[in-house]
Write an enzyme that holds these catalytic residues in place. Structure first.
Site, PDB file in Angstrom:
ATOM      1  N   GLU A 412       0.822  -1.210   0.000  1.00 34.42           N
ATOM      2  CA  GLU A 412       0.000   0.000   0.000  1.00 34.42           C
ATOM      3  C   GLU A 412       0.859   1.266   0.000  1.00 34.42           C
ATOM      4  O   GLU A 412       0.603   2.220   0.729  1.00 34.42           O
ATOM      5  CB  GLU A 412      -0.957  -0.009   1.196  1.00 34.42           C
ATOM      6  CG  GLU A 412      -1.910  -1.194   1.168  1.00 34.42           C
ATOM      7  CD  GLU A 412      -2.887  -1.227   2.335  1.00 34.42           C
ATOM      8  OE1 GLU A 412      -2.793  -0.356   3.224  1.00 34.42           O
ATOM      9  OE2 GLU A 412      -3.746  -2.133   2.366  1.00 34.42           O
ATOM     10  N   GLU A 520      -4.091  -9.163   0.476  1.00 36.00           N
ATOM     11  CA  GLU A 520      -4.616  -8.857   1.821  1.00 36.00           C
ATOM     12  C   GLU A 520      -6.132  -8.801   1.721  1.00 36.00           C
ATOM     13  O   GLU A 520      -6.679  -8.154   0.830  1.00 36.00           O
ATOM     14  CB  GLU A 520      -4.050  -7.532   2.325  1.00 36.00           C
ATOM     15  CG  GLU A 520      -4.403  -7.197   3.760  1.00 36.00           C
ATOM     16  CD  GLU A 520      -3.640  -5.968   4.263  1.00 36.00           C
ATOM     17  OE1 GLU A 520      -2.415  -5.891   4.018  1.00 36.00           O
ATOM     18  OE2 GLU A 520      -4.262  -5.083   4.860  1.00 36.00           O
TER      19      GLU A 520
END
Length: 825
Positions: A412, A520
């Site tokens: 991220e 994720e």
């Protein structure tokens, strides 16, 4: 002086006492008898002569932060675990025997958090900002043979926040001394691949890098010998070349069910004499990530049913312990989990060794940020100078592990976003250095119109592929916009999405040549033993990721009906992953609760609610949903407990498998038969509570498969201790994890008990931690006392280095004391 003599004797035994042949590579565990102190920013304890009489004596690995009570006032904030940082100094005095003359002596650190500097006898050996990377220093030029030597290590974790989760502080991983001949295998100098595999034969290819610290150019040969799991030599080759091949007939393949490991011994010969020797584990397996069938291992389609995990070990903090990691993996394996994502940093070597042995599909992750910061003092400030060294060391260290299947270059990262002109505020000089450009970058002719972030992604991926082209490179992307620079760069071999499962099909059309993985997923919120009804109502906490959220009770429902707005429930997510062949699998956020990031709350919460398993290692109810889906073992799990208010309507769920239906009974009266319909993953009843016994029976074709029950418990009367192991090896590091429960007078577990428990220990061991899984407990996890949380708590006992017996006692006011015995051998 006693410590110096002891160390001298150990070194003498290792390096000087072999009369039969000249010793080759020798390794010494260098974790015992260190001195430690916390200091202010101006203190300097690097000199050889420093008074350490008032310092603590301790053994490594060590995490000083975990020793504290929790507080919202620490600069790390609850997001960083609500524990202190600071500056720590470690020193160790030892005498090096004269037999080390003409040897190369190295010190190896598996990880120091963070900003470490190391000295030997007052001479600085170097610095390493990254707190998760392994590194080595050469002691040889400054080692004083036959005299006292002093290793000093400064660890600066004072500038906070520098992490989005609990980092720990100190020399929290293992340390070794390594002594070799000046001509030896370089650090991480053996690279093993298996380029050809069939049922009848496999090729094991070995590349070896030799370090020659002499001025000579002798005749150097390499002898490679491969042994099977029983120790039988099955192949060998000797050559002057740095690359060699070994043929294995009818190879035993490494898989998640049978993680078969061979052993490769590499010997360095100079004029026919062995100068160095090293052994590596070898797993022979073939795999691919496929756009249609997801992940294929040894020719068989396999769904990666994995979890993300942070590195802390609950009440042990960040301090590495082999048994504690092993226990976590055993709990996950029993759930049916077959994958681990190292979130979001290089893992401890012990984790990968265990994943090799136990059969896990590992995503080995390098970084949580690149140039764009996430917290005030994080790694972004060091990225430009250190990323190449850190990433290189990670890949070189881990590329021989058969459990490692994926390299992740980021999680991220902020570089996903931004305009095409975005350079993350780099100067032209910095950008040129970072990207290794051969021409000056300017506003008109710098990158051919390619945004800086895309070039950076390409740079990182190329760096990994040059070191190991056998595994795909991914990055955990939470931005599914088509303008995501990481996706547009083309650098990723495997598209990794964090969340957004409904966008997978869209990107499958846009990137038809790229396989997909859910890097994720889920982010469900749960507190073990806490239930919010009605169970079919969803609690989305917080309402938005950028909106503050609070409520009087900082607990989340265990019904799988509470999750974050960017995530989903466990059941909803698994239904999609399960039926989508093209998705290689998922890594759920998270396997275990972890310290820090107490989403959706803030103080007094100080640890996460995301885990399938709580911080103490106790499974939450959702564990059994996965067990029913991911394993073939019979499962029947009934929830919730059966202590409610008379007449209250209670939602009763059952997870089951290997059966057609489940019948529910209350005090032997049937409440009906239910079976899963369509994509259902559980069955449910609404029951008017009355005390007694709630029982579930699963059946297949009319035959009973399993029976389970929960019953109403009375007043707490006594304690029960259940040790996961009652025999410990006398290594000084082995652990027993002991579950503490309260029983009523009839021996029934009291599910809502919150009694305070005091622990005492006698004999050949020590209490090293206590926990209960409550994210709001403010007390130090090192204290020998703990309140039960929803009926359970945990105490961890460490055996000593001498054989003997441990007696652990647990006491609480108005309850009968309990004790258990553990043997150390």
């Amino acid at each position: 002086m006693k410590k110096n003599i002891l160390t001298f004797l150990i070194l003498c035994t290792l390096f000087a006492c072999s009369s039969k042949k000249e010793p080759v590579r020798l390794t010494l565990d260098f974790t015992e008898d260190w001195q430690f102190t916390l200091a202010d920013s101006v203190a300097d304890y690097s000199a050889q002569t420093v008074d350490v009489s008032q310092w603590r004596n301790l053994n490594l690995p060590h995490d000083w932060s975990i020793e504290s009570d929790f507080s919202a006032d620490y600069p790390a904030t609850p997001g960083g675990g609500a524990l202190p940082g600071g500056i720590g100094w470690y020193r160790k005095t030892f005498t090096a025997d004269t037999s080390l003359q003409n040897k190369q002596v190295y010190i190896d650190f598996d990880g120091v958090y963070w900003n470490s500097e190391v000295w030997l006898n007052g001479v600085s050996l170097g610095i390493r900002p990254n707190g998760y990377i392994s590194f080595r220093y050469d002691l040889t030029p400054y080692l004083r043979l036959g005299e006292e030597n002093v290793i000093a290590v400064k660890v600066d974790n004072s500038k906070q926040p520098n992490s989005r989760w609990y980092s720990g502080s100190g020399i929290y991983r293992n340390v070794r001394l390594t002594a070799t001949h000046p001509i030896h295998i370089d650090l991480w100098g053996t690279y093993i691949t298996t380029p050809q595999i069939s049922d009848t034969e496999a090729t094991v290819h070995i590349q070896t890098k030799i370090k020659n610290n002499t001025t000579d150019t002798p005749n150097i040969q390499l002898r490679q010998s491969l042994y099977d799991a029983k120790g039988k030599k099955i192949a060998s080759v000797t050559s002057n070349e740095s690359e060699q091949d070994l043929k294995v007939t009818h190879p035993q393949l490494w898989s998640i069910e049978t993680p078969y490991l061979y052993s490769l011994t590499t010997e360095v010969l100079v004029d026919g004499k062995v100068m160095d020797e090293q052994t590596s584990k070898v797993g022979i397996r073939s795999f691919e990530f496929n756009t249609e069938k997801g992940f294929i291992l040894n020719g068989k389609q396999v769904k990666i049913n994995g979890v993300c995990n942070h590195h802390d070990l609950g009440c042990l903090g960040a301090a590495v312990n082999y048994r504690a990691i092993q226990r976590q993996l055993e709990i996950l394996k029993a759930m049916g989990c077959n994958g681990i994502r190292c979130s979001h940093n290089p893992p401890a070597p012990e984790l990968l060794d265990l994943c090799d042995e136990m059969g896990f599909i590992v995503m080995d992750e390098a970084l949580d940020m690149w140039m764009k910061k996430k917290t005030t003092y994080d790694y972004s400030q060091y990225f430009a100078e250190w990323f190449e060294r850190d990433l290189t060391d990670l890949v070189l260290r881990d590329r021989n592990h058969p459990s490692v299947f994926i390299w992740s270059i980021g999680n991220e990262v902020g570089e996903q976003y931004g305009s095409n002109e975005d350079t993350s505020e780099l100067s032209l000089q910095e950008a040129n250095l970072l990207l290794n450009q051969q021409k000056t970058m300017d506003s008109t002719n710098n990158t051919g119109g390619v945004p800086f972030s895309e070039l950076l992604a390409q740079r990182l991926a190329d760096l990994v592929k040059n070191l190991d082209p056998t595994r795909p490179v991914t990055s955990g992307c939470n931005n599914t916009d088509p303008n995501n620079h990481i996706l547009k760069s083309g650098a990723l071999d495997l598209i990794g999405f964090n969340y957004h499962p409904t966008d997978y099909e869209k990107y499958r059309d846009q990137l038809p040549a790229k396989p997909f993985i859910s890097s994720e997923s889920v982010s469900g919120l749960m507190s073990r033993g806490f239930y919010m009804m009605p169970s079919d109502t969803s609690y989305i906490w917080p309402e938005r990721w950028d909106k503050n959220f609070d409520r009087p009770i900082h607990q989340c429902s265990a019904y799988d009906n509470c999750h974050v707005p960017w995530g989903d429930s466990h059941e909803a997510n698994w239904k999609y992953i399960k039926k989508s062949d093209f998705i290689a699998g998922q890594y759920i956020w998270t396997g275990f609760d972890y310290l820090g990031e107490p989403t959706p709350f803030w103080w007094p919460s100080r640890s996460s609610y995301f885990g399938i398993i709580d911080l103490a290692g106790f499974p939450k109810d959702i564990y059994y949903m996965y067990q029913s889906e991911w394993t073939n073992q019979p499962v029947l799990h009934l929830l919730p407990h059966w202590n409610w208010n008379e007449g209250e309507t209670v939602d009763v769920w059952a997870y089951y498998n290997n059966a057609d239906e489940v019948e529910l009974f209350l005090n032997d009266k049937s409440l009906g038969v239910k079976s899963k319909q369509g994509e259902d993953l559980h069955v449910a009843w609404q029951v008017a509570y009355t005390s007694g016994i709630l029982k579930a029976v699963s059946c297949k074709a009319g035959k009973k498969i399993l029976e389970t029950e929960v019953s109403t418990a009375g007043k707490a009367a006594t304690l029960r201790l259940t040790a996961d192991r009652d025999r410990l090896k006398a290594t000084g590091k082995d652990l027993s994890f002991i579950t503490v429960e309260v029983l009523d007078k009839d021996g029934k577990v009291v599910p809502l008990a919150d009694n305070p428990i005091q622990f005492t220990i006698e004999g050949a061991g020590a209490i090293v931690g206590t926990d209960n899984g409550d994210a709001t407990d403010p007390n130090s996890l090192k204290k020998p006392e703990r309140k039960l949380f929803n009926g359970k708590c945990l105490v961890v006992v460490q055996g000593g280095k001498k054989a003997g017996e441990i007696t652990l006692k647990a006491a609480s006011p108005d309850l009968t004391t309990a004790k258990t015995k553990i043997q150390v051998y």
